[in-house]
Design a protein around this motif. Structure first.
Motif: not given
Length: 184
Positions: A44, A46, A79, A84-85, A88-89, A106, A109, A122
């Motif tokens: 996954g 971001v 990720l 957690e997204p 990571c962002a 957010p 996604s 995400h």
């Protein structure tokens, strides 16, 4: 079993790399027949639509080997295991651009290529940006140039195929829609 579902009968990992693994799966189809599926497993990612206080879109220009060309993208990254997204962002925004943000919202996604991959991206909107004096370092194999574009410039980049990836085109279209809604 759902009338469209494919049941996995056997799965074998045929490649394991730094970013992805690839599985070869034997599946039972809804009609009872069998087929093979090549599935790319991805942890996954971001993507961050980052807006400066002057309403410029923060982007990075980088060479993409798979495309054999340089494109302009919104900051993004993979990720890490258990990350957690939103964390990571924030990390990717700082590493790739040197910016930190006050707010991170957010947006949505989406799956990038559900026909063969499970990668989910995400997307976040970052505002209240501040350039950090000593930002976190980029990955050692990552080289980017920072760009800050107006919405009009970004739209032109899409037309010229300088912006050529789905997450960034989504980001530009999201900002276009927001602008259209606020000028009504």
């Amino acid at each position: 079993m759902n009338s469209l579902e494919e049941k996995t009968l056997h799965s074998k990992e045929i490649f394991s790399g730094k970013i992805i693994t690839v599985e070869l799966q034997d599946v039972k189809l809804p009609n009872g027949k069998q087929a093979k599926r090549e599935i790319v497993k991805h942890p996954g990612a971001v993507a961050v639509i980052a807006l400066t206080n002057e309403n410029r879109i923060v982007m990075v220009e980088q060479y993409r080997k798979a495309l054999e060309k340089i494109i302009v993208e919104i900051p993004a990254g993979k990720l890490e295991k258990g990350e957690e997204p939103a964390s990571c962002a924030r990390r990717e925004l700082e590493e790739e651009t040197g910016y930190v943000c006050e707010s991170l919202e957010p947006l949505l996604s989406f799956y990038t290529s559900p026909g063969f991959a499970d990668e989910i991206v995400h997307v976040f909107l970052a505002k209240g940006l501040t350039k950090k004096e000593n930002p976190a370092a980029m990955d050692e194999d990552e080289f980017v140039n920072l760009k800050e574009l107006t919405l009009e410039e970004a739209i032109q980049y899409v037309k010229e195929q300088k912006i050529y990836d789905a997450k960034t085109i989504y980001g530009v279209q999201y900002l276009q829609l927001q602008e259209a809604l606020t000028t009504k």
